[in-house]
Design a protein around this motif. Structure first.
Motif, PDB file in Angstrom:
ATOM      1  N   ALA A  16      39.964 -43.530  86.188  1.00  0.00           N
ATOM      2  CA  ALA A  16      40.543 -44.897  86.944  1.00  0.00           C
ATOM      3  C   ALA A  16      42.179 -44.901  86.735  1.00  0.00           C
ATOM      4  CB  ALA A  16      40.008 -46.203  86.505  1.00  0.00           C
ATOM      5  N   PHE A  17      42.525 -44.356  85.415  1.00  0.00           N
ATOM      6  CA  PHE A  17      43.885 -44.539  85.266  1.00  0.00           C
ATOM      7  C   PHE A  17      44.641 -43.147  85.905  1.00  0.00           C
ATOM      8  CE2 PHE A  17      47.506 -42.949  82.560  1.00  0.00           C
ATOM      9  CZ  PHE A  17      48.386 -44.181  82.466  1.00  0.00           C
ATOM     10  N   ASN A  18      43.804 -42.115  85.857  1.00  0.00           N
ATOM     11  CA  ASN A  18      44.504 -40.960  86.648  1.00  0.00           C
ATOM     12  C   ASN A  18      44.624 -41.108  88.125  1.00  0.00           C
ATOM     13  OD1 ASN A  18      45.297 -39.505  84.279  1.00  0.00           O
ATOM     14  ND2 ASN A  18      43.258 -38.419  83.995  1.00  0.00           N
ATOM     15  N   MET A  19      43.493 -41.432  88.772  1.00  0.00           N
ATOM     16  CA  MET A  19      43.525 -41.661  90.014  1.00  0.00           C
ATOM     17  C   MET A  19      44.448 -42.868  90.594  1.00  0.00           C
ATOM     18  SD  MET A  19      41.444 -39.152  90.891  1.00  0.00           S
ATOM     19  CE  MET A  19      42.290 -38.305  89.294  1.00  0.00           C
ATOM     20  N   LEU A  20      44.511 -43.751  90.105  1.00  0.00           N
ATOM     21  CA  LEU A  20      45.525 -44.901  90.417  1.00  0.00           C
ATOM     22  C   LEU A  20      46.935 -43.975  90.159  1.00  0.00           C
ATOM     23  CD1 LEU A  20      44.581 -47.966  88.423  1.00  0.00           C
ATOM     24  CD2 LEU A  20      44.668 -47.652  90.960  1.00  0.00           C
ATOM     25  N   GLY A  21      47.247 -43.186  89.375  1.00  0.00           N
ATOM     26  CA  GLY A  21      48.506 -42.537  89.171  1.00  0.00           C
ATOM     27  C   GLY A  21      48.776 -41.435  90.505  1.00  0.00           C
ATOM     28  N   LEU A  22      47.673 -40.953  90.509  1.00  0.00           N
ATOM     29  CA  LEU A  22      47.743 -40.183  91.849  1.00  0.00           C
ATOM     30  C   LEU A  22      47.853 -40.662  92.979  1.00  0.00           C
ATOM     31  CD1 LEU A  22      47.074 -36.989  93.153  1.00  0.00           C
ATOM     32  CD2 LEU A  22      44.490 -37.660  93.137  1.00  0.00           C
ATOM     33  N   TRP A  23      47.343 -41.908  93.481  1.00  0.00           N
ATOM     34  CA  TRP A  23      47.599 -42.340  94.508  1.00  0.00           C
ATOM     35  C   TRP A  23      48.881 -43.068  94.658  1.00  0.00           C
ATOM     36  CZ3 TRP A  23      45.240 -42.500  98.962  1.00  0.00           C
ATOM     37  CH2 TRP A  23      45.705 -43.372 100.072  1.00  0.00           C
ATOM     38  N   TRP A  24      49.417 -43.709  93.635  1.00  0.00           N
ATOM     39  CA  TRP A  24      50.633 -44.323  93.686  1.00  0.00           C
ATOM     40  C   TRP A  24      52.056 -43.327  93.717  1.00  0.00           C
ATOM     41  CZ3 TRP A  24      49.461 -47.875  89.018  1.00  0.00           C
ATOM     42  CH2 TRP A  24      48.716 -48.991  89.590  1.00  0.00           C
ATOM     43  N   LEU A  25      51.740 -42.166  93.082  1.00  0.00           N
ATOM     44  CA  LEU A  25      52.796 -41.063  93.075  1.00  0.00           C
ATOM     45  C   LEU A  25      52.847 -40.006  94.168  1.00  0.00           C
ATOM     46  CD1 LEU A  25      52.797 -40.409  89.045  1.00  0.00           C
ATOM     47  CD2 LEU A  25      54.671 -41.859  90.467  1.00  0.00           C
ATOM     48  N   GLY A  26      51.298 -39.674  94.375  1.00  0.00           N
ATOM     49  CA  GLY A  26      50.950 -38.655  95.239  1.00  0.00           C
ATOM     50  C   GLY A  26      51.541 -38.833  96.980  1.00  0.00           C
ATOM     51  N   GLY A  27      51.102 -39.756  97.380  1.00  0.00           N
ATOM     52  CA  GLY A  27      51.403 -40.464  98.621  1.00  0.00           C
ATOM     53  C   GLY A  27      53.186 -40.101  98.980  1.00  0.00           C
ATOM     54  N   PRO A  28      53.666 -40.837  98.244  1.00  0.00           N
ATOM     55  CA  PRO A  28      55.251 -40.647  98.488  1.00  0.00           C
ATOM     56  C   PRO A  28      55.725 -39.253  98.338  1.00  0.00           C
ATOM     57  CG  PRO A  28      54.739 -42.826  97.229  1.00  0.00           C
ATOM     58  CD  PRO A  28      53.788 -41.919  97.138  1.00  0.00           C
ATOM     59  N   LEU A  29      55.251 -38.648  97.454  1.00  0.00           N
ATOM     60  CA  LEU A  29      55.652 -37.342  96.906  1.00  0.00           C
ATOM     61  C   LEU A  29      55.207 -36.252  97.925  1.00  0.00           C
ATOM     62  CD1 LEU A  29      55.353 -36.422  93.206  1.00  0.00           C
ATOM     63  CD2 LEU A  29      57.301 -36.419  94.527  1.00  0.00           C
ATOM     64  N   GLU A  30      54.015 -36.595  98.815  1.00  0.00           N
ATOM     65  CA  GLU A  30      53.219 -35.733  99.622  1.00  0.00           C
ATOM     66  C   GLU A  30      54.170 -35.746 101.141  1.00  0.00           C
ATOM     67  OE1 GLU A  30      49.412 -34.723 102.067  1.00  0.00           O
ATOM     68  OE2 GLU A  30      49.131 -35.918 100.284  1.00  0.00           O
ATOM     69  N   ALA A  31      54.614 -36.900 101.137  1.00  0.00           N
ATOM     70  CA  ALA A  31      55.374 -37.442 102.227  1.00  0.00           C
ATOM     71  C   ALA A  31      56.736 -36.634 102.467  1.00  0.00           C
ATOM     72  CB  ALA A  31      55.543 -38.824 102.498  1.00  0.00           C
ATOM     73  N   VAL A  32      57.378 -36.612 101.213  1.00  0.00           N
ATOM     74  CA  VAL A  32      58.647 -36.231 100.977  1.00  0.00           C
ATOM     75  C   VAL A  32      58.767 -34.411 101.014  1.00  0.00           C
ATOM     76  CG1 VAL A  32      60.671 -35.922  99.568  1.00  0.00           C
ATOM     77  CG2 VAL A  32      59.670 -38.122 100.058  1.00  0.00           C
ATOM     78  N   LEU A  33      57.748 -33.703 100.182  1.00  0.00           N
ATOM     79  CA  LEU A  33      57.528 -32.278 100.059  1.00  0.00           C
ATOM     80  C   LEU A  33      56.844 -31.425 101.070  1.00  0.00           C
ATOM     81  CD1 LEU A  33      56.703 -32.320  96.175  1.00  0.00           C
ATOM     82  CD2 LEU A  33      59.080 -32.351  97.270  1.00  0.00           C
ATOM     83  N   GLY A  34      55.851 -32.234 101.901  1.00  0.00           N
ATOM     84  CA  GLY A  34      54.919 -31.713 102.629  1.00  0.00           C
ATOM     85  C   GLY A  34      53.797 -31.140 101.853  1.00  0.00           C
ATOM     86  N   ARG A  35      52.734 -30.832 102.711  1.00  0.00           N
ATOM     87  CA  ARG A  35      51.387 -30.659 102.019  1.00  0.00           C
ATOM     88  C   ARG A  35      51.409 -29.294 101.088  1.00  0.00           C
ATOM     89  NH1 ARG A  35      47.903 -31.662 107.541  1.00  0.00           N
ATOM     90  NH2 ARG A  35      48.192 -34.145 107.594  1.00  0.00           N
ATOM     91  N   VAL A  36      52.041 -28.283 101.589  1.00  0.00           N
ATOM     92  CA  VAL A  36      51.969 -27.117 100.672  1.00  0.00           C
ATOM     93  C   VAL A  36      52.815 -27.119  99.500  1.00  0.00           C
ATOM     94  CG1 VAL A  36      52.487 -24.609 100.607  1.00  0.00           C
ATOM     95  CG2 VAL A  36      51.510 -25.377 102.878  1.00  0.00           C
ATOM     96  N   ARG A  37      53.976 -27.950  99.614  1.00  0.00           N
ATOM     97  CA  ARG A  37      54.860 -27.718  98.471  1.00  0.00           C
ATOM     98  C   ARG A  37      54.211 -29.034  97.287  1.00  0.00           C
ATOM     99  NH1 ARG A  37      57.490 -26.353 102.545  1.00  0.00           N
ATOM    100  NH2 ARG A  37      59.315 -25.075 102.561  1.00  0.00           N
ATOM    101  N   PHE A  38      53.733 -29.961  97.826  1.00  0.00           N
ATOM    102  CA  PHE A  38      52.874 -31.296  97.059  1.00  0.00           C
ATOM    103  C   PHE A  38      51.825 -30.614  96.301  1.00  0.00           C
ATOM    104  CE2 PHE A  38      49.584 -34.384  96.731  1.00  0.00           C
ATOM    105  CZ  PHE A  38      50.321 -34.948  95.892  1.00  0.00           C
ATOM    106  N   LEU A  39      50.894 -29.707  96.952  1.00  0.00           N
ATOM    107  CA  LEU A  39      49.708 -29.146  96.394  1.00  0.00           C
ATOM    108  C   LEU A  39      50.183 -28.008  95.320  1.00  0.00           C
ATOM    109  CD1 LEU A  39      46.590 -28.842  96.235  1.00  0.00           C
ATOM    110  CD2 LEU A  39      46.768 -26.799  97.957  1.00  0.00           C
ATOM    111  N   ALA A  40      51.067 -27.207  95.516  1.00  0.00           N
ATOM    112  CA  ALA A  40      51.788 -26.279  94.595  1.00  0.00           C
ATOM    113  C   ALA A  40      52.285 -27.261  93.143  1.00  0.00           C
ATOM    114  CB  ALA A  40      52.947 -25.400  95.127  1.00  0.00           C
TER     115      ALA A  40
END
Length: 299
Positions: A152-176
């Motif tokens: 629960a703790f890790n997935m909340l962190g992934l959702w809160w941090l991942g979305g904005p970062l993916e939007a800025v970096l793009g999919r390939v860079r975010f996955l890397a």
């Protein structure tokens, strides 16, 4: 007759308080489109030769005299602007949840997929480790959770941090960023932890996202106090006196995330891909060196 910039309907009316993104009114921002001068958040920023443009201006024209189809919209870090900026975040979250459900159905997966440095003997028989050639454990342990509070703790962190970062970096860079941060956390755990200690969880990857978020916020001149508060809270959690936390994974992921974040958002436009993926390659090389060195010491 003077022509107004595309997307502008007249002089910008005065706004009380800090400016907010014209497409996302709940997001404060200090960045404006260089063509229409409207405030835009990181998700809406499209990299231009100078500064950033908003999606509306990009659709109306690239600013070079060519149609919008000639120049594909790019994010701040050079990634392709996607219709769903959280797609990879959702996929990663789904994988973690699927593995968690599998573990609840078959507890033996914890021993089979968790990070162990050297073979140990337990009630189910001998259990091999990374030093015995089970390299996959460095990756599978990143998606493995046993306790509800942990995932629960890790997935909340992934959702809160991942979305904005993916939007800025793009999919390939975010996955890397996600995968390399997780691998760095696994590698440092393998190097510094007791070789028979079982470790698991996406914490290394999540801390990598946290480190990259700090770099991005600094790059955009955002207020750093919220992220500093999060850092302090996570330091308390990481080094709490009750133990049970693989601090090595947190530190490894955080360092990798900061380094990759710097390479991603500070890369010069003319050498962007070289700097960005070169940074990723250097982090991966460091991970391989740590793993090889530790393996040689354990065998």
């Amino acid at each position: 007759m003077d022509q107004q910039p595309p997307g502008a309907s007249g002089p910008r009316p005065p706004v009380d308080g800090p400016p907010v993104c014209y497409r996302h009114p709940d997001r404060e921002t200090a960045v404006r489109c260089v063509r229409c001068d409207r405030p835009i958040c990181p998700q809406c920023m499209v990299s231009a030769s100078v500064g950033f443009q908003c999606p509306d201006c990009v659709r109306q024209g690239s600013g070079t005299g060519h149609g919008a189809s000639v120049t594909q919209p790019r994010t701040l870090a050079g990634g392709v602007v996607a219709a769903d900026p959280r797609l990879i975040t959702k996929i990663l979250l789904g994988i973690n949840l699927a593995v968690f459900v599998a573990v609840r159905l078959n507890a033996a997966l914890v021993d089979e997929l968790g990070l162990v440095g050297r073979a140990i003997i337990h009630e189910g028989g001998p259990l091999g480790g990374v030093s015995e050639g089970e390299w996959y454990r460095l990756v599978t342990s990143m998606f493995l959770h046993q306790e509800v509070w942990h995932i629960a703790f890790n997935m909340l962190g992934l959702w809160w941090l991942g979305g904005p970062l993916e939007a800025v970096l793009g999919r390939v860079r975010f996955l890397a960023l996600y995968l390399l941060s997780g691998l760095a956390g696994s590698a440092l755990t393998y190097w510094l932890a007791e070789p028979t200690q079982l470790a698991l969880g996406a914490s290394g990857a999540i801390y990598g996202l946290l480190g990259a978020t700090a770099v991005l916020m600094r790059r955009l001149n955002y207020d750093m106090r919220p992220v500093i508060a999060i850092f302090v809270l996570n330091l308390i959690i990481t080094f709490n006196p009750w133990g049970g936390i693989a601090w090595q994974a947190h530190v490894g992921g955080l360092v990798a995330g900061v380094l990759i974040g710097i390479g991603m958002v500070h890369a010069p436009r003319e050498r962007r891909d070289l700097v960005q993926f070169g940074t990723c390659a250097l982090v991966l090389a460091a991970v391989v060196l740590i793993v090889v060195t530790r393996t040689a010491a354990l065998t």
